[in-house]
Design a protein around this motif. Structure first.
Motif, PDB file in Angstrom:
ATOM      1  N   UNK A 146       0.838  -1.205   0.000  1.00 30.73           N
ATOM      2  CA  UNK A 146       0.000   0.000   0.000  1.00 30.73           C
ATOM      3  C   UNK A 146       0.884   1.271   0.000  1.00 30.73           C
ATOM      4  N   UNK A 147       1.865   1.292   0.890  1.00 34.99           N
ATOM      5  CA  UNK A 147       2.755   2.466   1.000  1.00 34.99           C
ATOM      6  C   UNK A 147       3.519   2.664  -0.309  1.00 34.99           C
ATOM      7  N   UNK A 148       4.027   1.566  -0.841  1.00 33.02           N
ATOM      8  CA  UNK A 148       4.810   1.635  -2.079  1.00 33.02           C
ATOM      9  C   UNK A 148       3.966   2.197  -3.225  1.00 33.02           C
ATOM     10  N   UNK A 149       2.724   1.724  -3.300  1.00 35.05           N
ATOM     11  CA  UNK A 149       1.857   2.199  -4.383  1.00 35.05           C
ATOM     12  C   UNK A 149       1.523   3.676  -4.195  1.00 35.05           C
ATOM     13  N   UNK A 150       1.152   4.057  -2.968  1.00 35.76           N
ATOM     14  CA  UNK A 150       0.781   5.461  -2.725  1.00 35.76           C
ATOM     15  C   UNK A 150       1.940   6.377  -3.091  1.00 35.76           C
ATOM     16  N   UNK A 151       3.142   5.982  -2.662  1.00 39.71           N
ATOM     17  CA  UNK A 151       4.320   6.829  -2.914  1.00 39.71           C
ATOM     18  C   UNK A 151       4.545   7.013  -4.410  1.00 39.71           C
ATOM     19  N   UNK A 152       4.398   5.954  -5.173  1.00 39.19           N
ATOM     20  CA  UNK A 152       4.696   6.034  -6.602  1.00 39.19           C
ATOM     21  C   UNK A 152       3.569   6.668  -7.415  1.00 39.19           C
ATOM     22  N   UNK A 153       2.337   6.510  -6.926  1.00 39.64           N
ATOM     23  CA  UNK A 153       1.227   7.225  -7.568  1.00 39.64           C
ATOM     24  C   UNK A 153       1.445   8.720  -7.353  1.00 39.64           C
ATOM     25  N   UNK A 154       1.785   9.097  -6.097  1.00 38.40           N
ATOM     26  CA  UNK A 154       1.995  10.522  -5.784  1.00 38.40           C
ATOM     27  C   UNK A 154       3.144  11.103  -6.615  1.00 38.40           C
ATOM     28  N   UNK A 155       4.159  10.278  -6.878  1.00 39.39           N
ATOM     29  CA  UNK A 155       5.318  10.764  -7.655  1.00 39.39           C
ATOM     30  C   UNK A 155       5.035  10.771  -9.153  1.00 39.39           C
ATOM     31  N   UNK A 156       3.839  10.313  -9.545  1.00 38.21           N
ATOM     32  CA  UNK A 156       3.470  10.329 -10.966  1.00 38.21           C
ATOM     33  C   UNK A 156       4.090   9.198 -11.764  1.00 38.21           C
ATOM     34  N   UNK A 157       4.621   8.175 -11.071  1.00 37.80           N
ATOM     35  CA  UNK A 157       5.265   7.070 -11.809  1.00 37.80           C
ATOM     36  C   UNK A 157       4.356   5.860 -11.961  1.00 37.80           C
ATOM     37  N   UNK A 158       3.192   5.856 -11.276  1.00 40.77           N
ATOM     38  CA  UNK A 158       2.334   4.666 -11.317  1.00 40.77           C
ATOM     39  C   UNK A 158       0.888   5.089 -11.563  1.00 40.77           C
ATOM     40  N   UNK A 159       0.275   4.509 -12.593  1.00 45.18           N
ATOM     41  CA  UNK A 159      -1.128   4.836 -12.868  1.00 45.18           C
ATOM     42  C   UNK A 159      -1.870   3.569 -13.294  1.00 45.18           C
ATOM     43  N   UNK A 160      -3.192   3.683 -13.367  1.00 47.17           N
ATOM     44  CA  UNK A 160      -4.048   2.515 -13.640  1.00 47.17           C
ATOM     45  C   UNK A 160      -5.044   2.865 -14.724  1.00 47.17           C
ATOM     46  N   UNK A 161      -5.366   1.883 -15.557  1.00 45.71           N
ATOM     47  CA  UNK A 161      -6.337   2.139 -16.621  1.00 45.71           C
ATOM     48  C   UNK A 161      -6.997   0.823 -17.018  1.00 45.71           C
ATOM     49  N   UNK A 162      -8.207   0.929 -17.573  1.00 47.71           N
ATOM     50  CA  UNK A 162      -8.817  -0.292 -18.117  1.00 47.71           C
ATOM     51  C   UNK A 162      -8.707  -0.297 -19.647  1.00 47.71           C
ATOM     52  N   UNK A 163      -8.026   0.706 -20.173  1.00 48.97           N
ATOM     53  CA  UNK A 163      -7.864   0.804 -21.626  1.00 48.97           C
ATOM     54  C   UNK A 163      -6.425   0.415 -22.008  1.00 48.97           C
ATOM     55  N   UNK A 164      -6.288  -0.687 -22.733  1.00 50.94           N
ATOM     56  CA  UNK A 164      -4.946  -1.164 -23.122  1.00 50.94           C
ATOM     57  C   UNK A 164      -4.126  -0.052 -23.784  1.00 50.94           C
ATOM     58  N   UNK A 165      -4.802   0.762 -24.589  1.00 49.74           N
ATOM     59  CA  UNK A 165      -4.062   1.770 -25.364  1.00 49.74           C
ATOM     60  C   UNK A 165      -3.292   2.719 -24.452  1.00 49.74           C
ATOM     61  N   UNK A 166      -3.842   3.010 -23.251  1.00 50.08           N
ATOM     62  CA  UNK A 166      -3.163   3.918 -22.319  1.00 50.08           C
ATOM     63  C   UNK A 166      -1.792   3.395 -21.910  1.00 50.08           C
ATOM     64  N   UNK A 167      -1.701   2.090 -21.769  1.00 44.83           N
ATOM     65  CA  UNK A 167      -0.429   1.527 -21.323  1.00 44.83           C
ATOM     66  C   UNK A 167       0.501   1.199 -22.467  1.00 44.83           C
ATOM     67  N   UNK A 168      -0.073   0.856 -23.600  1.00 50.81           N
ATOM     68  CA  UNK A 168       0.732   0.321 -24.707  1.00 50.81           C
ATOM     69  C   UNK A 168       1.388   1.443 -25.514  1.00 50.81           C
ATOM     70  N   UNK A 169       0.736   2.620 -25.509  1.00 49.63           N
ATOM     71  CA  UNK A 169       1.154   3.730 -26.382  1.00 49.63           C
ATOM     72  C   UNK A 169       2.670   3.944 -26.410  1.00 49.63           C
ATOM     73  N   UNK A 170       3.287   4.169 -25.252  1.00 50.30           N
ATOM     74  CA  UNK A 170       4.730   4.459 -25.242  1.00 50.30           C
ATOM     75  C   UNK A 170       5.551   3.345 -24.612  1.00 50.30           C
ATOM     76  N   UNK A 171       4.954   2.165 -24.508  1.00 51.09           N
ATOM     77  CA  UNK A 171       5.614   1.132 -23.697  1.00 51.09           C
ATOM     78  C   UNK A 171       6.909   0.618 -24.321  1.00 51.09           C
ATOM     79  N   UNK A 172       7.932   0.467 -23.466  1.00 48.41           N
ATOM     80  CA  UNK A 172       9.157  -0.231 -23.869  1.00 48.41           C
ATOM     81  C   UNK A 172       9.040  -1.721 -23.537  1.00 48.41           C
ATOM     82  N   UNK A 173       8.247  -1.993 -22.503  1.00 43.63           N
ATOM     83  CA  UNK A 173       8.049  -3.380 -22.058  1.00 43.63           C
ATOM     84  C   UNK A 173       6.565  -3.559 -21.750  1.00 43.63           C
ATOM     85  N   UNK A 174       6.002  -4.674 -22.149  1.00 40.41           N
ATOM     86  CA  UNK A 174       4.624  -5.005 -21.748  1.00 40.41           C
ATOM     87  C   UNK A 174       4.683  -6.336 -20.993  1.00 40.41           C
TER      88      UNK A 174
END
Ligand code: UGA
Length: 449
Positions: A53-81
């Protein structure tokens, strides 16, 4: 900094996503379950895992972790899937890879150059990674340039974050040198040896590792049974064996059998794969056989003490399949409680975190506020999960409140002498008729293993 897309916001996906974000990557976790994505966005983790929980909150707050139900959001710039989706057992024991295949089907039309590396982290039968690659090419021949690699996970529930950050090894299955290099780069900050193999070998390493650990557990459970018959103490047998570096001391704790979402499923799936390919997995079958019998032993002990269970009140301490998780999948405690109820016992249970997940499967079991509450007026207590809080329990107080003070210790948490001094009739696993404290030889020098 890399862009990482995680497909599947379940246990492995969320732990991996949060940890990759913590290592400085930009991570998007995709899940088709929109309700799950909504609650993740509100900061709610759908299961109990220390530190997550702490790890996720910290990284969401830092703008490094996000969530989506749309594949395109994650795939657009992905280096790794990363594919981190469930592979549940199908009716014949084989792992069902349909969710993996549907993820590939969704990904194929939206992949763009420069292509990301597709990494299969889901535990799937040997050959799956290569069949996913073929599936991509079949859907669009230009996707022949996409690398699909295998990267099995070795995370234990309850210590998954530290297992991810300090792994014993990282296994990468690929025949492609440049994909292997990219995987080495991604894992560089975790400072673990990286073993690169072909995809089939990487997949087999995962199954063989889980099967071996399960074998160690069934082995020590069988030794425990022998110890009970001959009057030896299996805890000291395991300690003495573990001092031999070739054997090692881990995974030699006897108990009520292995459970959870991995060992039962993976040993069964490996046995199935072996049989399909003409191999005879005799040892794996024996491992499963010992395990399926192990949880019944506590019931035999209970009957030895109480006779008929009809009309008795039995307290159960611990429901989760192991401590530090609220996971009750394949938890021995669930089956034990169901059998107790079938025999006419009333069950009063307590678990520090797993009761909300267990309650729907045990509608007639009374979920109690504490271990003391569960044991009050009970005819016996069964300890089935070795949560730390049980280790410091006041056994005198427990014994004083019980109808008949019987403690069946399914995980050898308590010192038998101490339990008997507290007024309890005690039975552990494989502790024979001996009193360990009197037999223990004290040494000042411990052998590191
Ligand atoms: C297991 C493996 O340990 C991980 O490396 C692997 O990544 C994971 O499966 C998976 O395939 O995803 P996990 O199921 O979280 O991890 O739990 P373990 O700590 O391995 O315990 C599994 C079961 O074995 C539990 O029911 C536990 O109580 C039992 N166990 C473990 C024993 O009965 N005795 C032991 O000495 C150790």
């Amino acid at each position: 900094m890399n862009n990482v897309c995680i497909v599947g916001a379940g246990y492995v996906g969320l732990v991996s996503g949060a940890c990759f974000a913590e290592l400085g990557n930009m991570v998007t976790c995709i899940d088709v379950d929109t309700a799950r994505v909504d609650s993740l966005r509100l900061g709610q983790v759908p299961f109990y895992e220390p530190g997550l929980q702490e790890l996720m909150s910290r990284n969401v707050a830092a703008g490094r972790l996000s969530f989506s139900s749309d594949y395109a959001d994650g795939v657009r710039n992905a280096d790794y899937i990363f594919l981190c989706v469930p592979t549940p057992p199908s009716s014949n024991g084989a792992a069902d890879t349909s969710i993996l295949r549907s993820a590939i089907q969704t990904l194929a039309p939206i992949l763009r150059r420069p292509y990301p590396v597709i990494v299969n982290k889901s535990t799937a039968p040997v050959g799956t990674t290569s069949s996913l690659q073929k599936q991509l090419v079949a859907s669009d021949p230009s996707l022949a340039r996409v690398d699909v690699v295998s990267n099995p996970e070795f995370l234990r529930e309850g210590s998954a974050v530290s297992d991810f950050m300090s792994p014993d090894r990282v296994v990468v299955g690929t025949a492609d040198g440049s994909a292997a290099g990219k995987m080495r780069d991604l894992y560089e900050p975790v400072e673990a040896p990286v073993l690169v193999t072909d995809t089939r070998t990487a997949e087999m390493i995962k199954y063989a590792s889980n099967a071996f650990l399960a074998t160690k557990i069934s082995f020590i459970n069988e030794m425990a049974d022998i110890c009970e018959h001959i009057g030896a103490d299996v805890s000291l047998v395991a300690e003495g064996m573990g001092m031999d570096r070739r054997i090692g001391k881990s995974f030699l704790r006897p108990g009520v059998g292995y459970g959870g979402s991995c060992f039962p499923k993976d040993v069964l799936a490996l046995a199935h794969t072996a049989a399909v390919h003409g191999s005879h997995p005799r040892l794996l079958r024996a491992v499963m056989d010992v395990n399926s019998h192990q949880f019944k032993r506590v019931l035999y002990k209970l009957r030895d003490e109480l006779g008929e269970l009809d009309g008795t009140v039995i307290a159960v301490w611990g429901i989760a399949y192991k401590p530090d998780t609220d996971d009750v999948r394949e938890a021995p405690a669930i089956e034990i409680m169901q059998l107790l109820e079938q025999e006419g016992a009333r069950v009063r249970a307590y678990d520090p975190v797993a009761m909300p997940k267990a309650a729907p499967r045990l509608p007639t079991v009374a979920m109690c506020e504490s271990a003391y509450d569960a044991a009050l007026h009970a005819d016996a207590v069964l300890l089935l999960t070795e949560w730390n809080e049980f280790k410091s329990i006041d056994l005198e107080r427990v014994a004083a409140g019980m109808n008949t003070p019987i403690l069946i210790d399914g995980r050898n948490v308590f010192d038998p002498v101490r339990a008997r001094e507290a007024g309890l009739t005690y039975a552990g696993v494989g502790r024979g008729a001996v009193e360990p404290r009197r037999l223990r030889v004290t040494t000042t020098r411990r052998v590191a293993v």
